[in-house]
Design an enzyme around this catalytic site. Structure first.
Site, PDB file in Angstrom:
ATOM      1  CG  ASP A  12      -0.480   0.083   2.585  1.00 39.68           C
ATOM      2  OD1 ASP A  12       0.857   0.312   2.476  1.00 39.68           O
ATOM      3  OD2 ASP A  12      -1.300   0.140   3.353  1.00 39.68           O
ATOM      4  CG  HIS A  13      -0.687   4.823   1.718  1.00 38.22           C
ATOM      5  ND1 HIS A  13      -1.800   3.824   1.835  1.00 38.22           N
ATOM      6  CD2 HIS A  13      -0.585   5.404   2.787  1.00 38.22           C
ATOM      7  CE1 HIS A  13      -2.319   4.047   3.101  1.00 38.22           C
ATOM      8  NE2 HIS A  13      -1.467   4.886   3.685  1.00 38.22           N
ATOM      9  CB  CYS A  69       0.625  -2.418   4.818  1.00 40.87           C
ATOM     10  SG  CYS A  69       0.644  -3.729   6.326  1.00 40.87           S
ATOM     11  N   GLY A  70       2.167  -0.705   6.308  1.00 42.52           N
ATOM     12  CA  GLY A  70       3.137  -0.084   7.523  1.00 42.52           C
ATOM     13  C   GLY A  70       3.487  -0.872   8.723  1.00 42.52           C
ATOM     14  CB  THR A  71       1.939  -2.935  11.077  1.00 44.83           C
ATOM     15  OG1 THR A  71       0.917  -3.071  10.670  1.00 44.83           O
ATOM     16  CG2 THR A  71       1.924  -1.513  11.779  1.00 44.83           C
ATOM     17  N   GLY A  72       2.474  -4.693   8.329  1.00 45.58           N
ATOM     18  CA  GLY A  72       2.295  -5.917   8.024  1.00 45.58           C
ATOM     19  C   GLY A  72       1.198  -6.520   8.448  1.00 45.58           C
ATOM     20  CB  ILE A  73      -1.045  -6.005  11.643  1.00 45.93           C
ATOM     21  CG1 ILE A  73       0.161  -6.237  12.542  1.00 45.93           C
ATOM     22  CG2 ILE A  73      -2.064  -6.585  12.249  1.00 45.93           C
ATOM     23  CD1 ILE A  73       0.322  -5.287  13.735  1.00 45.93           C
ATOM     24  N   GLY A  74      -2.221  -5.605   8.691  1.00 44.19           N
ATOM     25  CA  GLY A  74      -3.527  -5.324   7.812  1.00 44.19           C
ATOM     26  C   GLY A  74      -3.300  -6.304   6.747  1.00 44.19           C
ATOM     27  CG  MET A  75      -0.389  -5.641   3.607  1.00 43.60           C
ATOM     28  SD  MET A  75      -1.400  -5.488   1.969  1.00 43.60           S
ATOM     29  CE  MET A  75      -0.472  -4.367   1.205  1.00 43.60           C
ATOM     30  CG  HIS A 102       8.688 -24.848  12.865  1.00 43.48           C
ATOM     31  ND1 HIS A 102       9.003 -24.979  14.109  1.00 43.48           N
ATOM     32  CD2 HIS A 102       9.656 -25.406  11.898  1.00 43.48           C
ATOM     33  CE1 HIS A 102       9.881 -25.386  14.319  1.00 43.48           C
ATOM     34  NE2 HIS A 102      10.665 -25.636  13.011  1.00 43.48           N
ATOM     35  NE  ARG A 135      11.243 -30.923  12.168  1.00 40.17           N
ATOM     36  CZ  ARG A 135      10.966 -30.290  13.443  1.00 40.17           C
ATOM     37  NH1 ARG A 135      10.348 -30.667  14.469  1.00 40.17           N
ATOM     38  NH2 ARG A 135      11.758 -29.261  13.377  1.00 40.17           N
ATOM     39  CG  HIS A 136       6.615 -28.521  11.368  1.00 39.16           C
ATOM     40  ND1 HIS A 136       6.472 -28.133  12.774  1.00 39.16           N
ATOM     41  CD2 HIS A 136       7.747 -28.355  10.970  1.00 39.16           C
ATOM     42  CE1 HIS A 136       7.700 -28.093  13.192  1.00 39.16           C
ATOM     43  NE2 HIS A 136       8.469 -28.123  12.098  1.00 39.16           N
TER      44      HIS A 136
HETATM   45  C1  RB5 Z   1      -1.913   2.697   6.559  1.00 44.52           C
HETATM   46  O1  RB5 Z   1      -1.645   3.907   7.081  1.00 44.52           O
HETATM   47  C2  RB5 Z   1      -1.611   1.444   7.634  1.00 44.52           C
HETATM   48  O2  RB5 Z   1      -2.913   1.464   8.318  1.00 44.52           O
HETATM   49  C3  RB5 Z   1      -1.275   0.292   6.789  1.00 44.52           C
HETATM   50  O3  RB5 Z   1      -0.261   0.412   5.788  1.00 44.52           O
HETATM   51  C4  RB5 Z   1      -1.194  -0.926   7.690  1.00 44.52           C
HETATM   52  O4  RB5 Z   1      -0.059  -0.565   8.662  1.00 44.52           O
HETATM   53  C5  RB5 Z   1      -2.217  -1.488   8.156  1.00 44.52           C
HETATM   54  O5  RB5 Z   1      -1.947  -2.678   8.895  1.00 44.52           O
END
Ligand code: RB5
Length: 152
Positions: A12-13, A69-75, A102, A135-136
């Site tokens: 993303d951006h 993305c910013g944290t990887g979490i949303g993706m 694993h 094995r996993h």
């Molecule tokens: C965008 O500002 C941010 O929320 C996105 O990149 C991501 O970190 C979400 O998990």
């Protein structure tokens, strides 16, 4: 070209500053990177890119996927909604290796706001060079069974 592994790649951006460097790095180490686009510096919605990469991997049109993305979490949350995807957020090279070895992860999710370009590149390389350890398999089979469940 035979032998070259295709990767599905999306951001993303938040990763607009690093995406070209990461793509070049991956090409330089021998991968065929399918860039599934992004929105430039304009704010966009990470699920739009996560689903493109996830479907390409789930349909076996790419060997593995990379999402930033910013944290990887949303993706990661979005990619894991696609049947057949195992996406993992990894915070160092060890976790990137273990996610493949694993957990059978086929998509690596990283955060441009929580890692340097060099860290991102090295985590991806480690992830791509690591194979799943059979094995996993029973644990992965159990995860796939959960995917089939529905509310009663
Ligand atoms: C965008 O500002 C941010 O929320 C996105 O990149 C991501 O970190 C979400 O998990």
């Amino acid at each position: 070209m035979k032998g070259i592994k295709k990767l599905a790649f999306g951001t993303d951006h938040a990763a607009s500053e690093i995406r070209n460097s990461v793509i070049k790095y991956l090409q330089d180490i021998g991968y065929d990177v399918e860039d599934l686009g992004f929105c430039g510096h304009t704010s966009c919605d990470y699920p739009d890119y996560a689903v493109k990469v996830a479907e390409m991997v789930a349909c076996k049109k790419a060997h593995r996927g990379i999402l930033i993305c910013g944290t990887g979490i949303g993706m990661c949350i979005a990619a894991n909604k696609v049947h057949g995807v195992i996406a993992a957020v990894c915070w160092d090279e060890d976790t990137a290796k273990l996610a493949a070895q694993h957990n059978g992860a086929n998509i690596l999710c990283l955060g441009s706001r929580v890692a340097t370009v060099s860290e991102v590149c090295h985590r991806i390389k480690t992830f791509l060079e690591t194979s799943f350890e059979e094995r996993h398999i029973e644990r992965i089979t159990k995860i796939k069974q959960i995917e089939k469940r529905q509310c009663q």
